[in-house]
Enzyme design. Structure first.
Site, short mmCIF file in Angstrom:
data_model
loop_
_atom_site.label_atom_id
_atom_site.label_comp_id
_atom_site.label_asym_id
_atom_site.label_seq_id
_atom_site.Cartn_x
_atom_site.Cartn_y
_atom_site.Cartn_z
CG HIS A 152 -79.86 -66.83 -10.41
ND1 HIS A 152 -78.54 -67.27 -9.59
CD2 HIS A 152 -79.35 -65.48 -11.08
CE1 HIS A 152 -77.76 -66.42 -9.96
NE2 HIS A 152 -77.98 -65.68 -10.77
CG ASP A 191 -76.46 -60.04 -4.99
OD1 ASP A 191 -77.90 -60.03 -4.93
OD2 ASP A 191 -76.00 -60.95 -5.70
CE1 TYR A 200 -74.26 -65.30 -9.30
CE2 TYR A 200 -74.13 -64.08 -7.14
CZ TYR A 200 -74.93 -64.25 -8.28
OH TYR A 200 -75.51 -63.38 -9.05
CE LYS A 220 -78.79 -62.63 -7.23
NZ LYS A 220 -77.44 -62.81 -6.55
#
Length: 329
Positions: free
Chosen positions: A127, A59, A64, A94
């Site tokens: 997200h 994921d 990130y 996302k």
């Protein structure tokens, strides 16, 4: 390196995604890649180790900054023969708020694929139920740049992503029952997944019942409370009730939390770069919690551990936490 062609140590059950192209199944456990502090080399090594152990679901998100090292680790794993093909992996990413505009969704996914060095995702999620002024990806979103999302046009663009074959399935993250119901009212491809905060301390019973009725798979993020991160909490791992249950079963608190989620039909994303803990987090399929354990877990006081006040602003779409979560707090 003959050792690299080993059979994975653990086999992970899968769930069927209702609206995926080609009937894609999702492993119930995913490895999270949101690291604090962030270290590309450590992340890449951890992903390779996770693949050796048996993880197949990873994921990530544009937010990130982990798409690049994850993509490099996948390429390396294929080269080493740790997995036979890309199709053996399940990759989730996302859409960030700055790209949550009808005309930016497909380009954002294409960019994620470029960074990941992949031709398609298995799952692409919105997200947050929030848009932002297009531009730099970062958290928190500056309060003056927070915008109401045009759910209908953004979801239509997400559907385009699936129809174009850029992703096998689409879904949402951090959506309340009310916000998810809104998507369901006009979607022609239904969301397969809603990824939200769930743990024994925030069990999300109302949302779980709603998603089950609508055939939407729930994925828990921070099922262990994200202890040790800036955004996390020690409350889950330090909970006395969970400690007592773990002791009785000769398991860790983490294993109790993950077994609890699994028994509820919840999938989850868990992050550890420690090899032994990676293995421990998979050792949850050959034992069960008792009815007495459930009585204790059901008595744990409930509260949202990560309410995210950063997403609330007097002049933005959500003027209170009540509005952001539609009372699910």
């Amino acid at each position: 390196m003959a050792n690299d062609h080993q059979v994975p140590v653990f086999s992970i059950p899968e769930v069927k995604l209702s609206s995926s192209s080609g009937g894609r199944n999702m492993p119930v456990i995913g490895m999270g890649t949101m690291a604090d502090p962030f270290d590309e080399t450590a992340l890449k090594e951890a992903v390779l180790e996770a693949i050796r152990v048996g993880y197949r679901h990873f994921d990530t998100a544009s937010l990130y900054r982990s798409e690049k090292p994850l993509g490099e680790a996948i390429a390396e794993a294929l080269k080493l023969g740790l997995v036979a093909s890309r199709d053996d992996l399940f990759i989730t990413s996302k859409l960030w708020c700055t790209d949550a505009h009808a005309d930016l969704v497909v380009p954002a996914l294409k960019n994620s694929l470029r960074v990941l060095q992949l031709e398609y995702l298995d799952l692409y999620l919105i997200h947050w139920p929030l848009s932002a002024k297009p531009g730099k990806i970062g958290f928190p979103v500056p309060k003056e740049e927070q915008l109401a999302m045009n759910f209908k046009s953004v979801w239509a663009a997400m559907e385009d992503c699936q129809r174009l074959g850029l992703t096998k399935s689409i879904g949402v993250s951090n959506f309340s029952c009310k916000k998810l119901e809104n998507i369901l009212s006009f979607a022609t491809i239904l969301p397969s997944v809603n990824q939200v905060e769930i743990s024994p301390l925030w069990q999300q019973l109302k949302l779980r019942e709603f998603c089950k009725a609508k055939d939407v798979i729930l994925t828990a993020y921070s099922p262990l409370g994200a202890k040790g991160t800036r955004w996390g909490t020690d409350e889950v791992m330090d909970n006395q009730t969970l400690k007592e249950i773990a002791e009785a079963h000769e398991k860790t608190v983490a294993q109790v939390c993950l077994r609890w989620a699994f028994e509820q039909g919840i999938t989850f994303v868990v992050k550890s770069f420690n090899k032994e803990r990676m293995k421990e987090n998979l050792q949850i399929f050959d034992w069960a919690l008792s009815s007495d354990d459930y009585n204790k877990i059901n008595e744990i006081q409930q509260h949202r551990l990560m309410p995210k006040p950063e997403m609330v602003t007097p002049h933005g779409p959500f003027k209170s936490l009540e509005e952001l979560w539609d009372g699910e707090i």
